[in-house]
Design a protein around this motif. Structure first.
Motif, PDB file in Angstrom:
ATOM      1  N   GLY A 112       1.047  -1.160  -0.085  1.00  0.00           N
ATOM      2  CA  GLY A 112      -0.032  -0.033   0.034  1.00  0.00           C
ATOM      3  C   GLY A 112       0.795   1.245   0.082  1.00  0.00           C
ATOM      4  O   GLY A 112       0.467   2.383  -0.335  1.00  0.00           O
ATOM      5  N   THR A 113       1.939   0.971   0.361  1.00  0.00           N
ATOM      6  CA  THR A 113       3.007   2.314   0.380  1.00  0.00           C
ATOM      7  C   THR A 113       3.032   2.720  -0.883  1.00  0.00           C
ATOM      8  O   THR A 113       3.075   4.066  -1.133  1.00  0.00           O
ATOM      9  N   TYR A 114       3.222   2.189  -1.923  1.00  0.00           N
ATOM     10  CA  TYR A 114       3.484   2.532  -3.250  1.00  0.00           C
ATOM     11  C   TYR A 114       2.262   3.243  -3.699  1.00  0.00           C
ATOM     12  O   TYR A 114       2.414   4.181  -4.405  1.00  0.00           O
ATOM     13  N   ALA A 115       1.089   2.760  -3.313  1.00  0.00           N
ATOM     14  CA  ALA A 115      -0.220   3.534  -3.815  1.00  0.00           C
ATOM     15  C   ALA A 115      -0.190   4.955  -2.974  1.00  0.00           C
ATOM     16  O   ALA A 115      -0.623   5.756  -3.624  1.00  0.00           O
ATOM     17  N   ASP A 116       0.228   4.866  -1.821  1.00  0.00           N
ATOM     18  CA  ASP A 116       0.303   6.112  -1.146  1.00  0.00           C
ATOM     19  C   ASP A 116       1.411   7.123  -1.839  1.00  0.00           C
ATOM     20  O   ASP A 116       1.057   8.529  -2.028  1.00  0.00           O
ATOM     21  N   VAL A 117       2.443   6.589  -2.132  1.00  0.00           N
ATOM     22  CA  VAL A 117       3.422   7.386  -3.017  1.00  0.00           C
ATOM     23  C   VAL A 117       2.772   7.984  -4.178  1.00  0.00           C
ATOM     24  O   VAL A 117       3.014   9.056  -4.660  1.00  0.00           O
ATOM     25  N   VAL A 118       2.088   7.181  -5.130  1.00  0.00           N
ATOM     26  CA  VAL A 118       1.531   7.533  -6.179  1.00  0.00           C
ATOM     27  C   VAL A 118       0.403   8.536  -5.995  1.00  0.00           C
ATOM     28  O   VAL A 118       0.410   9.736  -6.809  1.00  0.00           O
ATOM     29  N   ARG A 119      -0.581   8.463  -5.056  1.00  0.00           N
ATOM     30  CA  ARG A 119      -1.406   9.550  -4.632  1.00  0.00           C
ATOM     31  C   ARG A 119      -0.796  10.668  -4.051  1.00  0.00           C
ATOM     32  O   ARG A 119      -1.191  11.993  -4.662  1.00  0.00           O
ATOM     33  N   THR A 120       0.305  10.643  -3.527  1.00  0.00           N
ATOM     34  CA  THR A 120       0.796  11.964  -2.903  1.00  0.00           C
ATOM     35  C   THR A 120       1.769  12.746  -3.900  1.00  0.00           C
ATOM     36  O   THR A 120       1.572  13.724  -3.749  1.00  0.00           O
ATOM     37  N   TYR A 121       2.372  11.870  -4.674  1.00  0.00           N
ATOM     38  CA  TYR A 121       3.483  12.453  -5.648  1.00  0.00           C
ATOM     39  C   TYR A 121       3.324  12.411  -6.992  1.00  0.00           C
ATOM     40  O   TYR A 121       4.209  12.446  -7.868  1.00  0.00           O
ATOM     41  N   HIS A 122       2.031  12.064  -7.304  1.00  0.00           N
ATOM     42  CA  HIS A 122       1.759  11.725  -8.812  1.00  0.00           C
ATOM     43  C   HIS A 122       2.152  12.984  -9.704  1.00  0.00           C
ATOM     44  O   HIS A 122       2.619  12.694 -10.868  1.00  0.00           O
ATOM     45  N   VAL A 123       1.844  14.069  -9.233  1.00  0.00           N
ATOM     46  CA  VAL A 123       2.122  15.358 -10.177  1.00  0.00           C
ATOM     47  C   VAL A 123       3.532  15.151 -10.647  1.00  0.00           C
ATOM     48  O   VAL A 123       4.052  15.498 -11.630  1.00  0.00           O
ATOM     49  N   GLN A 124       4.514  15.099  -9.487  1.00  0.00           N
ATOM     50  CA  GLN A 124       5.912  15.228  -9.589  1.00  0.00           C
ATOM     51  C   GLN A 124       6.375  14.052 -10.739  1.00  0.00           C
ATOM     52  O   GLN A 124       7.156  14.018 -11.538  1.00  0.00           O
ATOM     53  N   LEU A 125       5.721  12.539 -10.314  1.00  0.00           N
ATOM     54  CA  LEU A 125       6.253  11.531 -11.035  1.00  0.00           C
ATOM     55  C   LEU A 125       5.631  11.700 -12.607  1.00  0.00           C
ATOM     56  O   LEU A 125       6.518  11.550 -13.338  1.00  0.00           O
ATOM     57  N   VAL A 126       4.489  12.117 -12.902  1.00  0.00           N
ATOM     58  CA  VAL A 126       4.066  12.309 -14.246  1.00  0.00           C
ATOM     59  C   VAL A 126       4.866  13.247 -14.897  1.00  0.00           C
ATOM     60  O   VAL A 126       5.411  13.288 -16.094  1.00  0.00           O
ATOM     61  N   ARG A 127       5.451  14.570 -14.070  1.00  0.00           N
ATOM     62  CA  ARG A 127       6.170  15.522 -14.659  1.00  0.00           C
ATOM     63  C   ARG A 127       7.775  14.837 -15.095  1.00  0.00           C
ATOM     64  O   ARG A 127       8.062  15.430 -16.264  1.00  0.00           O
ATOM     65  N   SER A 128       8.036  14.160 -14.416  1.00  0.00           N
ATOM     66  CA  SER A 128       9.359  13.471 -14.436  1.00  0.00           C
ATOM     67  C   SER A 128       9.342  12.688 -15.775  1.00  0.00           C
ATOM     68  O   SER A 128      10.350  12.718 -16.618  1.00  0.00           O
ATOM     69  N   LEU A 129       8.387  11.829 -15.747  1.00  0.00           N
ATOM     70  CA  LEU A 129       8.217  10.766 -17.028  1.00  0.00           C
ATOM     71  C   LEU A 129       7.807  11.725 -18.274  1.00  0.00           C
ATOM     72  O   LEU A 129       8.426  11.441 -19.436  1.00  0.00           O
ATOM     73  N   VAL A 130       7.314  12.875 -18.135  1.00  0.00           N
ATOM     74  CA  VAL A 130       7.070  13.595 -19.274  1.00  0.00           C
ATOM     75  C   VAL A 130       8.259  14.409 -19.711  1.00  0.00           C
ATOM     76  O   VAL A 130       8.620  14.335 -20.965  1.00  0.00           O
ATOM     77  N   TYR A 131       9.248  14.867 -18.616  1.00  0.00           N
ATOM     78  CA  TYR A 131      10.084  15.644 -19.246  1.00  0.00           C
ATOM     79  C   TYR A 131      11.275  14.717 -19.649  1.00  0.00           C
ATOM     80  O   TYR A 131      11.987  15.050 -20.630  1.00  0.00           O
TER      81      TYR A 131
END
Length: 464
Positions: free
Chosen positions: A58-77
């Protein structure tokens, strides 16, 4: 008829013995840290009551919910920078492979020059170039070509451009190697099929000139070298403060007072001594791996290739965090030697790949002939194979030295109280980088040029 190489006693065991030391290092300081980091990520608990291994995903789901903006931005960049590297880099690789002629080594050398300057200093140089009133935008605003409020720094375009700049050589080099393996007759045949109305005569079979591609390649190389030129230039800037963004006059004072900042001098010494140790150890461990992969067919070869690729492809921030997790779990105090351990771990694959590429052009029958004439395995290797390998080994060692001096991310996780040159420069960038940093970067760059130039001359003399 192709002569089949005779297998001698010990040939089957030789590649495993060559790979073993480097493999053990990577197993201990790459594979194990990743396993430890994954294991810690699946624990639950707190700092007061402690943590338990519960395999809580569940920690992975928490990370995605909390930092999804940063994760998506990193992938896009990252995706945008990768696409930009491919679009910008392929024509350069093509031109070097098929148009540079006998000057290929010169252009490849120019392509690799940015590696001789710290990543942090190059980034700082781009800050000077792209600052709102810097050396590029300032004059354009003064003559009215750009509005006064225009800026590039701290924008998505600057981030993607910076990523493209830093990773472009990594795109060009493998594409160049792949193009080098293309049979020239295929290119000639495609040219003959394309130029259907070429005049008869000796010029009819020549490939059409591409002056635009030549100009494009030169412009890309100028773009890669621009931060280095800025670094050298602003080492002579007669600035009266720590802010070294605008040209205020010429001076040699910063060369006279190069070691006037004790903490900076100590950081530079740490970086240079760490890089020297790393270059020696990584070369000793990586060269046998490259030799084994280049000259032997053995069971498990694909797994070793995968390990080399994984160590290179692993994000620096993930590798740094993984090593930090390992050192914390083992209770190892972080400092000078943990930095050395970390740097050796990510440098071994670069040496192995460099040596393996050098082995690709080696005729194995030469060493076999020496052994048939009575030379022992070590004598044949020392007199036939090793001289041919030396330029590749030297290139791998020099690359390790440059990567170690340049590293910031992995070092920041594992340095403890040890301060290296990139760490000092980054911390100083918040208040102002003194010109001595430019001077030190220039001297490191000049030293790298001298060593690399000597290696090229040595290679040419041996080839002659």
């Amino acid at each position: 008829m192709t002569r089949r190489r005779r297998r001698r006693p010990g040939d089957a065991l030789a590649p495993y013995l060559m790979i073993l030391p480097g493999w053990l290092w990577l197993a201990a300081f790459f594979v194990t840290p990743v396993i430890v980091m994954v294991s810690l990520s699946l624990q639950t608990g707190n700092f007061i009551d402690g943590f338990r291994q519960t395999f809580h995903f569940g920690t992975y789901a928490d990370v995605v919910r909390t930092y999804h903006v940063q994760l998506v931005r990193s992938l896009v960049y990252g995706a945008a920078a990768t696409a930009a590297c491919a679009v910008v880099g392929y024509p350069v690789a093509y031109w070097i492979a098929f148009r540079a002629g006998r000057h290929k080594s010169v252009f490849l050398f120019l392509l690799l020059l940015p590696f001789f300057v710290s990543f942090v200093i190059r980034t700082q140089s781009w800050n000077v170039v792209l600052a709102d009133h810097g050396v590029l935008l300032g004059p354009l605003k003064d003559v009215g070509l750009l509005p006064a409020g225009f800026h590039l720094l701290a924008t998505p375009y600057a981030v993607i451009g910076g990523l493209t700049y830093n990773f472009l050589p990594f795109m060009v080099l493998p594409v160049y190697v792949a193009l080098e393996r293309v049979d020239p007759k295929v290119i000639e045949a495609s040219t003959d099929l394309y130029v259907t109305e070429a005049p008869a005569g000796p010029r009819a079979r020549r490939a059409p000139r591409r002056p635009a591609l030549t100009v494009y390649t030169v412009l890309v190389l100028v773009w890669l070298l621009l931060p280095i030129a800025v670094m050298i230039l602003f080492g002579f800037n007669d600035t009266g403060s720590k802010v070294n963004f605008t040209w205020q006059g010429f001076t040699l004072d910063w060369y006279r007072h190069l070691f006037a900042i004790p903490n900076l001098t100590s950081a530079l010494v740490n970086s240079l001594t760490i890089a020297l140790v790393v270059a020696v150890v990584a070369t000793l461990l990586g060269t046998p791996i490259g030799l084994a992969l280049g000259r032997h067919r053995f069971r498990g070869r694909g797994s070793v290739d995968l390990l080399m690729f994984a160590a290179i492809a692993a994000p620096e921030i993930a590798l740094g965090a993984a090593l930090l997790s390992l050192f914390i779990v083992l209770g190892v105090p972080r400092g000078y030697w943990t930095v050395v351990i970390a740097h050796v771990a990510f440098c071994i694959p670069y040496v192995a790949i460099t040596v393996r590429a050098r082995m690709a052009g080696h005729d194995p029958t030469l060493e076999e002939a020496a052994r048939d004439l009575g030379a022992g395995p070590w004598t044949a290797f020392r007199l036939v194979t090793l001289p041919m390998l030396l330029p590749g080994v030297a290139s791998g060692a020099l690359l390790c030295f440059a990567l170690s001096v340049d590293d910031y991310v992995i070092t920041s996780f594992n340095a403890g109280r040890t301060v290296t040159f990139p760490l000092w420069v980054y911390s100083a960038s918040r208040t102002g980088v003194p010109p001595q940093v430019n001077v030190m970067g220039t001297l490191i760059f000049a030293g790298g040029l001298i060593i690399a130039g000597a290696n090229v001359l040595f290679s040419r003399r041996r080839a002659a």
